[in-house]
Design an enzyme around this catalytic site. Structure first.
Site, PDB file in Angstrom:
ATOM      1  CG  ASP C 403      -1.838   1.180   1.326  1.00 47.14           C
ATOM      2  OD1 ASP C 403      -1.626   2.164   0.564  1.00 47.14           O
ATOM      3  OD2 ASP C 403      -2.787   1.135   2.150  1.00 47.14           O
ATOM      4  CG  HIS C 404       3.323   3.825  -3.189  1.00 47.19           C
ATOM      5  ND1 HIS C 404       4.247   4.523  -2.438  1.00 47.19           N
ATOM      6  CD2 HIS C 404       3.982   3.501  -4.355  1.00 47.19           C
ATOM      7  CE1 HIS C 404       5.377   4.639  -3.095  1.00 47.19           C
ATOM      8  NE2 HIS C 404       5.251   4.003  -4.285  1.00 47.19           N
ATOM      9  NE  ARG C 405      -3.948   4.013   1.327  1.00 46.86           N
ATOM     10  CZ  ARG C 405      -5.138   3.609   1.814  1.00 46.86           C
ATOM     11  NH1 ARG C 405      -6.140   4.471   1.904  1.00 46.86           N
ATOM     12  NH2 ARG C 405      -5.287   2.369   2.198  1.00 46.86           N
TER      13      ARG C 405
END
Lengths: 379, 324, 431
Positions: C403-405
């Site tokens: 999850d790039h967040r």
């Protein structure tokens, strides 16, 4: 003025003028002790009347004490000063007679034989009260003692009294119904309707107007348009009427006994206006009890016309009782009242469940009809 | 079964009960010698005499109160109000006395009385004679309220009401007095607090009492024939006690409720049913609970407008359609 | 020794003002005597004595305002002496403590929500239940019955066209909703939902319509939400599996206990996650939560779907313990005997399709976790060895979906490096 009896009242000259009009029934001063209702009274009966009046007064004084402490709710309409009326009436009931009254009902309740404990507990709102704490001061009932309450709405009880008389006649009983009302209640329309129906249907009902001179805080002259008495309004309905003093137990018994007999035997209604006086306000919360009438007036009644003192003096004069015996009876009444207050205070509150009891007979008895459908709509 | 009128069904009920129990008596304005303003008590005075069937003067407060007093003593008065609208001059007797005495006496005293008479609009007699006080009376714990729609129910409910040990306010309807229906001979009872499904359906529940039940039945026929909607008609019969189970079962089946009520809308009987459904049928509802009531104005005199003022089948049909 | 208290002189009186004493200290008092004048809420009234004796003491001066029941004066009978008296007004009887009715528990993630939390969740558009109710917090016009049916069937109301009055969704609409309508979850934040593309009937095609099971519905909903809401990125590595194979052989020979390559992979994933805790994390809207322990979600295929039960504190477990835990979970998952709490609380997930011969694949992040590892099969490959010779090697592919967040490429790469080290030197797993 309205007070046609020998009472020393009052300042309004115009009404005084009216009062001496020719329509005033002549009140001679017969010796009421010789009346057939009194002549054969036994000494112990006479003493019992004194005891009953003292019990009522001590009961109410005790109640007032706790009301003033703020531990009783609602209203407290004291009967103090009028005790002779209830005691005299109860003494004339023959077992087939029924009585009903308004909200100033403690005296009648005790006079017919209700216990001080159950009455006092009711004032405290306790589960041991005569109405299980559901009625309060204005709603004492004892159908087993032919006492049908105890009603809060002025004159609302008068047609009920009519109904009692109707049932007596319907069942072929040799009795009568005595329905009490105050001098203020005569101005409610339903009372006039009752007079008409009582005459029309020839019902054995005696309406006793306990005229204490004040309709709540309004004097008789200011609340009722009258020719010479409240009872004489019955004239227009072809109902017999008469007046008597409620201060003298002999006179009350003689007059009331007579009309009760007539009701029982001839099925004829009657209106009897009894002059009496309350020392306290309309209720204890009556802030102006000493404003709409003078303290001197109250004092005069207390000293000259107190029914208990008068009866006590009568008995002393007749030598049926000694002062020591009077004191003893009074002490007993005080002790009983104090003990009733203890009982009331120490009694438990009604249970929460009891809120939903005594509403519907069929629900309380879980009859078939009490089990179908929802009767109460709170969660 | 014999086909008789609503009026006759009531008359039969009185005759049965007068004969069965000598404590039962009828009383009211012109119920005896005049045979009743709407002839509901016709012939009973001749049959049972002046002791049992009693004319009163026009004094509702006094004779209602007299009924209460007599009932306290164990008699079973059946008190006629020529119109239920006239109860308003005797409300003290009904509410404070009939309704509260048992409670205030801690259960020592019963008031086994029936107060009865027509309660309805629709006869062009103006506001003072067209009241439907079932909501006011059912608002008083201690009173029971019954509103029969059919001759069969009228007789069975009347006999139950007379035998009931609590005060029952029994509301008839002048427009129904001439309605015919099958009614068995002899006494039978219909318990108070039991509603009846007068017509089975699956699409919407029409819930009503009194004459509005017939309005619903007529509407249901139109809905079925013209719109393919099968309406279920629930006749409450008794307002208090209220048969909530039958109402909830019906709505659980149809998922729609339209309440039809000749009461006014504000705090009327239908308001109570609506509250019931909101509380206990929330997840069963596929549409808002809708109501068709008397229009919220005093009953109007003018004939065509009074028709408009009361629920009719077309209004019910329109309301039902609006919920789909 | 009677104390005179402020009387209740009217039904509404709660306090009174003592205007004037009519009796003075030392005066004789009879029952019925007027002691004082009291001003109530209604009027000025006389206060009567119910006692007799001598007015021994006065506690409240003229003009004093006191509550009903408060002591005003003391009356002593003959021969009586003043004792201790209570000072100040009698305290009113304490009102019975009213307990708040027990609220019906609303459950979110196994924890009951308080009514306050429930209300807050509803206000913020997050129905307060992640999972469970697919329509919580979704403000669409639907009948209560329609909502009930939709919730039971997992149908998303927001995707339906209401046919009731005013466009209200009614039971009919839910019952006749196309199958796809149930596989969609409304995105958080109130943005408009993605319309599902639904199959249209194909002429001449025989088809079997398999109603969605509850599990399929949850899978559909959660994974759609993940793939559409989470910015995925992928990092793949290929590790030398030879040391792992040798290690496994030795382990089995030495201990007699059987372990699988998957057990080794799970152990390595957990330990690497402790070394690089940034991947052992979750996105929490306005914060990132890093977990202090590794709860390993293990994807297990079952009939009709897959489940991801959790091995708690996996970093602390020995290989043997991990092996036993996985075996137990798998068995019970297939028998559908896992308890709801055994699915909850995972911090990182491993999905292994190696046994199916899949060499390499990319998994969908299992929200709210930040990373999932897709483990492939060990395959023989020509590899260039350290002597620059081509030889037959054993290779295993692992792909991280992140999850790039929460996780950036470099962070994830460091993690993959740590994982590689553990898998290529598996003896480290015994430390």
């Amino acid at each position: 003025m309205a007070r046609t009896l020998s009472q020393p009242l009052k300042s309004n000259k115009t009404t005084v003028k009216k009062a001496v009009g020719s329509a005033v029934p002549k009140v001679s001063a017969p010796d009421f002790s010789k009346s057939p209702f009194n002549v054969s009274l036994k000494p112990e009966e006479k003493i019992a009347f004194l005891r009953e009046m003292l019990r009522i007064r001590r009961f109410e004084q005790q109640a007032l004490k706790y009301y003033n402490q703020g531990i009783m709710g609602g209203f407290l309409h004291l009967y103090i000063g009028q005790e002779s009326v209830a005691v005299g009436t109860a003494s004339l009931m023959n077992g087939h007679d029924e009585i009903i009254t308004a909200y100033r009902d403690h005296g009648h309740a005790l006079a017919v034989g209700m216990g001080m404990n159950e009455c006092m507990a009711e004032l405290f709102g306790k589960g041991t009260g005569c109405s299980k704490g559901k009625g309060g001061s204005m709603h004492f009932f004892a159908p087993d003692k032919h006492y049908w309450g105890g009603h809060g709405i002025v004159a609302g009880q008068t047609p009920l009294g009519l109904g009692l008389a109707f049932a007596i006649k319907y069942k072929g009983i040799k009795g009568c119904a005595v329905a009490f009302l105050g001098d203020g209640a005569v101005n409610q329309g339903v009372f006039s309707e009752c007079l008409n129906m009582a005459a029309l249907m020839e019902l054995p009902v005696v309406f006793v107007i306990e005229n204490n001179g004040y309709s709540m805080g309004t004097s008789l002259e200011r609340s009722s348009a009258i020719r010479h008495s409240l009872a004489s309004r019955a004239e227009g309905f072809d109902v017999d009427w008469s007046l008597c003093s409620g201060f003298d137990l002999y006179e009350l018994r003689a007059s009331l006994g007579d009309v009760m007999d007539k009701a029982r035997t001839q099925c004829r209604p009657h209106v009897l206006e009894v002059s009496t006086y309350r020392y306290y306000g309309h209720s204890v919360a009556d802030a102006n009890a000493k404003k709409y009438r003078s303290p001197e007036e109250i004092e005069l009644y207390k000293t000259e016309h107190d029914p208990i003192t008068l009866w006590q003096n009568q008995l002393l004069a007749e030598k049926v009782i000694t002062q020591e015996e009077v004191d003893k009876i009074d002490a007993e009444a005080k002790a009983e009242a104090a003990s009733a207050a203890e009982f009331g205070i120490n009694s438990p509150w009604p249970s929460e469940e009891s809120i939903f009891e005594d509403i519907y007979h069929e629900v309380d008895h879980q009859t078939e009809s009490g089990r179908t459908g929802r009767h109460f709509f709170s969660e | 079964m014999p086909l008789i009128t609503y009026r006759q069904a009531l008359n039969d009920a009185f005759a049965e009960e007068l004969a069965r129990d000598e404590n039962v008596f009828l009383m009211g304005e012109e119920v005896a010698q005049y045979n009743g303003a709407y002839k509901v008590t016709e012939g009973l005075w001749e049959k049972f005499g002046s002791k049992r069937v009693i004319d009163t003067p026009i004094s509702e407060a006094a004779f209602l109160g007299m009924g209460v007093g007599a009932a306290m003593m164990g008699l079973r008065p059946v008190v006629e109000l020529m119109f239920w609208s006239f109860a308003y001059v005797g409300f003290d007797q009904i509410i404070n006395n009939a309704g509260c005495i048992r409670y205030m006496s801690g259960g020592l005293i019963n008031v086994p009385m029936v107060v009865r008479g027509p309660a309805n609009g629709g006869t062009n007699v103006g506001a003072t004679h067209s009241h439907t006080p079932e909501n006011f009376l059912a608002n008083t714990p201690g009173l029971k309220v019954v509103c029969p729609a059919t001759p069969y129910d009228a007789k069975g409910l009347m006999i139950s009401s007379i035998r009931d040990n609590d005060t029952v306010c029994f509301m008839e309807n002048t427009l129904l007095y001439g309605d015919l229906g099958e009614v068995p001979d002899g006494a039978y009872t219909i318990p108070l607090g039991v509603a009846e499904v007068k017509r089975e359906g699956i699409d919407v529940s029409l819930i009503a009492h009194g004459r509005a039940v017939l309005t619903c039945l007529a509407a249901a026929e139109i809905l079925a024939s013209e719109h393919g909607i099968e309406a279920e008609v629930v006749d409450l019969r008794s307002i208090r006690p209220l048969d909530e189970e039958t109402i909830l079962n019906s709505v659980a089946k149809t998922h729609r409720a339209v309440l039809v009520d000749e009461n006014k809308p504000f705090c009327g009987v239908s308001s109570q049913i609506a509250a019931l459904l909101a509380e206990h049928a929330f997840d069963d509802l596929d549409a808002p609970v809708l109501r068709v009531t008397a229009l919220d104005a005093p009953a109007i005199y003018s004939m065509p407008l009074e028709k408009l003022q009361l629920p009719d089948a077309q209004a019910v049909v329109a309301k039902v359609l609006s919920s789909f | 020794m009677p104390e005179i208290t402020m009387p209740k002189l009217s039904d509404t009186m709660t306090e009174g003002t003592l205007l004037r004493w009519r009796k003075q200290k030392g005066d004789k008092v009879e029952v019925g005597d007027i002691l004082a004048e009291v001003e109530t809420d209604k009027a000025t009234m006389e206060m009567e004595s119910f006692e007799e004796g001598t007015l021994a003491d006065i506690f409240v001066p003229e003009g004093g305002k006191v509550v009903v029941g408060a002591p005003l004066a003391l009356v002593l009978k003959e021969g009586e002496k003043a004792g201790e008296r209570s000072t100040g007004p009698k305290s009113a009887p304490a009102a019975p403590a009213v307990e708040a009715p027990a609220s019906r528990p609303s459950v979110s993630n196994g924890r009951p929500l308080t009514p306050r939390a429930r209300a807050a969740a509803l206000r913020s558009g997050n129905g307060g239940g992640a999972g469970g109710n697919v329509n919580a917090g979704v403000r669409v016009k639907a009948s209560p019955l329609a909502r009930k049916i939709a919730d039971a069937r997992g149908v998303r109301l927001a995707g339906l066209q209401g046919t009731g009055p005013g466009g209200r969704i009614i039971a009919f609409d839910v019952e006749n909703a196309p199958a796809g309508a149930s596989s969609v979850s409304a995105p958080a934040g109130g943005s408009s939902p993605v319309a599902a593309i639904l199959p249209t009937p194909i002429a001449g095609m025989s088809e079997t319509r398999v109603p969605l099971s509850g599990m399929r519905r949850v899978i559909a909903e959660r994974l759609l939400a993940s793939k559409t809401q989470i910015p995925h990125f992928y990092l793949s590595i290929e590790i030398d599996a030879a040391p792992m194979m040798a290690f496994r052989k030795e382990y089995i020979e030495a201990s007699g206990g059987k372990i699988t390559f998957n057990d080794i992979a799970l152990s390595a994933v957990a330990r690497a996650a402790m070394q690089k805790p940034k991947v052992n994390a979750a996105f929490a809207g306005d914060a990132i939560i890093q977990y202090g322990s590794v709860n390993l979600s293990v994807a297990i295929a079952v009939e009709d779907g897959l489940v991801t039960p959790v091995i708690r504190d996996a970093q602390k477990l020995s290989l043997k313990e991990i092996s036993a835990a996985v075996k137990d979970l798998a068995l019970r998952a297939r028998d559908k005997k896992l308890k709801p709490e055994e699915y909850a609380g995972g911090t990182i997930t491993v999905s292994n399709l190696g046994s199916y011969g899949i060499e390499q694949f990319c998994a969908i992040v299992n929200p709210p976790q930040a990373a999932i590892l897709a483990v492939g099969a060990i395959v023989k490959k020509p590899v260039v060895n350290s002597r620059d010779e081509i030889e037959i090697g054993h290779r295993m592919s692992i792909t991280l979906s992140g999850d790039h967040r929460v996780v950036d490429g470099a962070v994830a790469a460091e993690y993959m490096g740590a994982l590689r080290k553990l898998l290529e030197s598996p003896a480290l797993l015994l430390l």
